[in-house]
Motif scaffolding. Structure first.
Motif, PDB file in Angstrom:
ATOM      1  N   MET A 176      -2.579  -6.307   6.857  1.00 54.56           N
ATOM      2  CA  MET A 176      -1.954  -5.142   6.836  1.00 54.56           C
ATOM      3  C   MET A 176      -2.099  -4.648   5.301  1.00 54.56           C
ATOM      4  O   MET A 176      -1.409  -3.336   4.925  1.00 54.56           O
ATOM      5  CB  MET A 176      -0.496  -5.085   7.111  1.00 54.56           C
ATOM      6  CG  MET A 176      -0.120  -5.588   8.642  1.00 54.56           C
ATOM      7  SD  MET A 176       1.443  -6.125   8.943  1.00 54.56           S
ATOM      8  CE  MET A 176       2.511  -4.701   8.344  1.00 54.56           C
ATOM      9  N   ASP A 208       0.040   3.879   1.481  1.00 54.33           N
ATOM     10  CA  ASP A 208      -0.078   5.056   2.326  1.00 54.33           C
ATOM     11  C   ASP A 208       0.071   4.554   3.608  1.00 54.33           C
ATOM     12  O   ASP A 208      -0.992   4.594   4.751  1.00 54.33           O
ATOM     13  CB  ASP A 208      -1.674   5.588   2.077  1.00 54.33           C
ATOM     14  CG  ASP A 208      -2.504   4.584   1.906  1.00 54.33           C
ATOM     15  OD1 ASP A 208      -2.316   3.609   2.203  1.00 54.33           O
ATOM     16  OD2 ASP A 208      -3.484   4.912   1.608  1.00 54.33           O
ATOM     17  N   GLN A 209       1.040   3.551   4.165  1.00 57.73           N
ATOM     18  CA  GLN A 209       1.241   3.313   5.614  1.00 57.73           C
ATOM     19  C   GLN A 209       2.492   3.396   5.788  1.00 57.73           C
ATOM     20  O   GLN A 209       3.753   3.728   5.233  1.00 57.73           O
ATOM     21  CB  GLN A 209       1.441   1.748   5.218  1.00 57.73           C
ATOM     22  CG  GLN A 209      -0.228   1.055   4.953  1.00 57.73           C
ATOM     23  CD  GLN A 209      -0.265  -0.078   4.609  1.00 57.73           C
ATOM     24  OE1 GLN A 209       0.553  -1.019   4.708  1.00 57.73           O
ATOM     25  NE2 GLN A 209      -1.444  -0.652   4.706  1.00 57.73           N
ATOM     26  N   LEU A 210       2.809   3.666   7.229  1.00 53.90           N
ATOM     27  CA  LEU A 210       4.017   4.125   7.944  1.00 53.90           C
ATOM     28  C   LEU A 210       4.615   2.833   8.635  1.00 53.90           C
ATOM     29  O   LEU A 210       3.954   2.360   9.656  1.00 53.90           O
ATOM     30  CB  LEU A 210       3.808   5.056   8.697  1.00 53.90           C
ATOM     31  CG  LEU A 210       5.287   6.077   8.934  1.00 53.90           C
ATOM     32  CD1 LEU A 210       5.664   6.820   7.742  1.00 53.90           C
ATOM     33  CD2 LEU A 210       4.517   7.490   9.919  1.00 53.90           C
ATOM     34  N   TYR A 211       5.574   2.259   8.252  1.00 56.26           N
ATOM     35  CA  TYR A 211       6.286   1.247   9.034  1.00 56.26           C
ATOM     36  C   TYR A 211       7.574   0.743   8.205  1.00 56.26           C
ATOM     37  O   TYR A 211       7.943   1.522   7.379  1.00 56.26           O
ATOM     38  CB  TYR A 211       5.357  -0.140   8.740  1.00 56.26           C
ATOM     39  CG  TYR A 211       5.200  -0.624   7.111  1.00 56.26           C
ATOM     40  CD1 TYR A 211       6.054  -1.600   6.853  1.00 56.26           C
ATOM     41  CD2 TYR A 211       4.418   0.159   6.328  1.00 56.26           C
ATOM     42  CE1 TYR A 211       5.878  -2.100   5.296  1.00 56.26           C
ATOM     43  CE2 TYR A 211       4.566  -0.190   5.072  1.00 56.26           C
ATOM     44  CZ  TYR A 211       5.232  -1.272   4.462  1.00 56.26           C
ATOM     45  OH  TYR A 211       5.203  -1.728   3.257  1.00 56.26           O
ATOM     46  N   SER A 262       0.687  -1.262   0.066  1.00 54.82           N
ATOM     47  CA  SER A 262       0.018   0.071   0.051  1.00 54.82           C
ATOM     48  C   SER A 262       0.953   1.334   0.049  1.00 54.82           C
ATOM     49  O   SER A 262       1.955   1.311   0.593  1.00 54.82           O
ATOM     50  CB  SER A 262      -0.763  -0.114   1.274  1.00 54.82           C
ATOM     51  OG  SER A 262      -1.422   1.266   1.461  1.00 54.82           O
ATOM     52  N   TRP A 276       3.280   0.046  12.772  1.00 53.76           N
ATOM     53  CA  TRP A 276       2.690   0.163  11.539  1.00 53.76           C
ATOM     54  C   TRP A 276       1.588   1.046  11.702  1.00 53.76           C
ATOM     55  O   TRP A 276       0.659   0.715  12.658  1.00 53.76           O
ATOM     56  CB  TRP A 276       2.316  -1.256  11.246  1.00 53.76           C
ATOM     57  CG  TRP A 276       1.683  -1.363   9.892  1.00 53.76           C
ATOM     58  CD1 TRP A 276       1.958  -1.443   8.522  1.00 53.76           C
ATOM     59  CD2 TRP A 276      -0.030  -1.225   9.777  1.00 53.76           C
ATOM     60  NE1 TRP A 276       0.990  -1.353   7.663  1.00 53.76           N
ATOM     61  CE2 TRP A 276      -0.145  -1.439   8.380  1.00 53.76           C
ATOM     62  CE3 TRP A 276      -1.050  -1.374  10.504  1.00 53.76           C
ATOM     63  CZ2 TRP A 276      -1.502  -1.335   7.923  1.00 53.76           C
ATOM     64  CZ3 TRP A 276      -2.102  -1.344  10.353  1.00 53.76           C
ATOM     65  CH2 TRP A 276      -2.666  -1.573   8.973  1.00 53.76           C
ATOM     66  N   THR A 277       1.283   1.968  11.117  1.00 58.71           N
ATOM     67  CA  THR A 277       0.030   2.760  10.964  1.00 58.71           C
ATOM     68  C   THR A 277      -0.333   3.120   9.449  1.00 58.71           C
ATOM     69  O   THR A 277       0.418   3.271   8.653  1.00 58.71           O
ATOM     70  CB  THR A 277       0.026   3.906  11.967  1.00 58.71           C
ATOM     71  OG1 THR A 277      -1.023   4.785  11.743  1.00 58.71           O
ATOM     72  CG2 THR A 277       1.147   5.039  11.209  1.00 58.71           C
ATOM     73  N   ASP A 278      -1.821   2.753   9.447  1.00 58.50           N
ATOM     74  CA  ASP A 278      -2.280   3.149   8.026  1.00 58.50           C
ATOM     75  C   ASP A 278      -2.785   4.643   7.936  1.00 58.50           C
ATOM     76  O   ASP A 278      -3.583   4.846   8.844  1.00 58.50           O
ATOM     77  CB  ASP A 278      -3.598   2.325   8.019  1.00 58.50           C
ATOM     78  CG  ASP A 278      -4.235   2.009   6.648  1.00 58.50           C
ATOM     79  OD1 ASP A 278      -3.474   2.558   5.723  1.00 58.50           O
ATOM     80  OD2 ASP A 278      -5.546   1.893   6.415  1.00 58.50           O
ATOM     81  N   ILE A 279      -2.218   5.357   7.047  1.00 59.10           N
ATOM     82  CA  ILE A 279      -2.565   6.860   7.004  1.00 59.10           C
ATOM     83  C   ILE A 279      -3.800   6.925   6.307  1.00 59.10           C
ATOM     84  O   ILE A 279      -3.705   7.466   5.150  1.00 59.10           O
ATOM     85  CB  ILE A 279      -1.422   7.491   6.767  1.00 59.10           C
ATOM     86  CG1 ILE A 279      -0.244   7.405   7.742  1.00 59.10           C
ATOM     87  CG2 ILE A 279      -1.756   8.953   6.529  1.00 59.10           C
ATOM     88  CD1 ILE A 279       1.128   8.158   7.560  1.00 59.10           C
ATOM     89  N   GLY A 280      -5.028   6.826   6.905  1.00 63.58           N
ATOM     90  CA  GLY A 280      -5.911   6.914   6.423  1.00 63.58           C
ATOM     91  C   GLY A 280      -6.789   8.279   6.283  1.00 63.58           C
ATOM     92  O   GLY A 280      -7.363   8.585   5.384  1.00 63.58           O
ATOM     93  N   SER A 333      -4.909  10.514  11.760  1.00 62.62           N
ATOM     94  CA  SER A 333      -3.840   9.381  11.872  1.00 62.62           C
ATOM     95  C   SER A 333      -2.746  10.055  11.072  1.00 62.62           C
ATOM     96  O   SER A 333      -1.645   9.997  11.621  1.00 62.62           O
ATOM     97  CB  SER A 333      -4.258   8.077  11.365  1.00 62.62           C
ATOM     98  OG  SER A 333      -4.690   8.234   9.742  1.00 62.62           O
TER      99      SER A 333
END
Length: 420
Positions: A208, A127-130, A125, A253-257, A261
């Motif tokens: 994820m 748009d995720q931070l990890y 994806s 891990w974060t989903d920048i939705g 967030s």
């Protein structure tokens, strides 16, 4: 991972309406984070650090700035097979439509992928931070002779209702899947997780949105034009027919939705020990190499603040904030809980000292709190922006308010004495 060829496909996401107004003029993967990077740098850097160097980024909305960023940033040796290419949705004689979903995007771009010799398709994806060693996931996929692997992260009951939740057996093979279960269904969906995760109450395995498919299986699954989404259709339909592995990940891990967030993830970088580690030698994040001068600070009290290159700061006080490249902040201004993305260029000095022009950056005697300032904002003197839950969601030409966070739009001019 020697001997197996992996092609990485990074999904740029849809219109990014939940990140509006940051996505008004750019696609979601091009949104600036951490003061100097863009969202797409995260999955690309994870791939480079995992020695996966053939990547496509799929996008369809406002892709000009994303194209420019990737073209200017990712240059590999003339003699290597490495590349990062952007594929925007294109109309062809066989297809007149936009990407309808994640799987449809991959299907429509398949003819580009098949020009390459690869054994596994890694789908990520944008748009995720990890920070994750994707090579280890590929190894686990091979070792367990899986046809599909899904990266999973343990989550608590409160978060579980907003994810696709999986159940796996003792061999980590996925046995069932449910998309965004309601709270009353959750007791049936716990999985075996590590003791440290149990202690945090994280007993549910969430997808994820990171997948590995064997090449032949991906080709076969893409033959059915009615399946348009991986999470909603392809994965639930495939787990009974094809060996599907859960690859558990326990790092940050974060989903920048949404704006909330996004704001939290950026301000989190100013913590003493941020969960997302930009200072790691092994997991470094790559971005466009700018030849910028050092940052100059005069008379400013700084606390828990991250400041990028090329800034000129004379503020009174900055706390718990991220200040992006080429930012200018004038005397006696106070900045709290704010992400300032910075500027794309420097203004000529004559504009900055011209009292008739509101120059780029933040003027004198301003108070700015709980705010995101998009690129190239011009904030006058004596401006007061006090974001917080007391403010209702609003949309104007120059700013928007989402969940109490004030977002000043890209290039907006906010006149002297303005108050929000």
């Amino acid at each position: 991972m020697s001997g197996s060829k992996v092609l990485s496909i990074i999904l740029g996401g849809g219109q990014g309406s939940r990140l509006h107004p940051l996505t008004e003029t750019r696609s979601k993967p091009a949104v600036p984070i951490a003061g100097k990077y863009r969202l797409v740098d995260i999955p690309i850097s994870n791939c480079i650090n995992s020695n996966i160097k053939q990547m496509y980024v799929l996008t369809q909305f406002n892709s000009a700035s994303l194209n420019r960023h990737i073209k200017n940033t990712y240059h590999f040796s003339f003699f290597s097979e490495a590349f990062v290419d952007v594929l925007a949705a294109e109309q062809t004689p066989g297809n007149k439509g936009w990407f309808q979903g994640t799987a449809d995007a991959v299907r429509q771009s398949m003819h580009h992928f098949l020009r390459h010799d690869f054994d596994y398709a890694l789908i990520l994806s944008g748009d995720q931070l990890y920070q994750m060693d994707l090579a280890k996931m590929v190894e686990a996929h091979k070792k367990n002779k899986a046809s599909i692997s899904i990266a999973t992260i343990p989550v608590n009951a409160k978060d579980a209702t907003s994810f696709g939740i999986l159940k796996s057996d003792e061999k980590n093979r996925i046995t069932s899947f449910i998309e965004k279960p309601s709270a009353d269904l959750l007791p049936d969906w716990t999985s075996d997780v590590s003791d440290s995760m149990k202690a945090e109450g994280r007993n549910y395995l969430a997808s994820m949105g990171i997948y590995i498919f064997n090449r032949d299986l991906l080709i076969k699954l893409m033959e059915n034009p009615d399946t348009i989404d991986f999470g909603k259709e392809i994965i639930p339909q495939s787990i009974d027919e094809h060996p599907t592995l859960s690859y558990q990940y326990e790092g940050y891990w974060t989903d920048i939705g949404n704006i909330d967030s996004f704001f939290e993830a950026n301000l989190g970088l100013s913590d003493d020990f941020p969960k997302f580690d930009l200072y790691s030698r092994q997991k470094r994040i790559y971005t466009h190499a700018r030849m910028l001068p050092t940052t100059k600070i005069s008379g400013t009290i700084l606390d828990k603040t991250v400041i990028a290159d090329g800034c000129i700061i004379n503020a009174g006080k900055i706390e718990h904030s991220v200040i992006g490249v080429r930012s200018r902040i004038d005397k006696e201004s106070t900045i709290i809980n704010t992400y300032m993305m910075g500027s794309d260029y420097y203004q000529p000095l004559e504009d900055i000292i011209n009292d008739n022009i509101v120059s780029m950056g933040i003027g004198s005697r301003c108070f700015i709190k709980n705010t995101i300032l998009d690129k190239n904002c011009c904030i006058g003197n004596d401006v007061r922006i006090n974001g917080g839950r007391h403010l209702e969601d609003t949309e104007t030409d120059t700013y928007a308010i989402r969940d109490g966070i004030v977002v000043i739009k890209k290039g907006a001019v906010i006149p002297n004495g303005f108050t929000i």
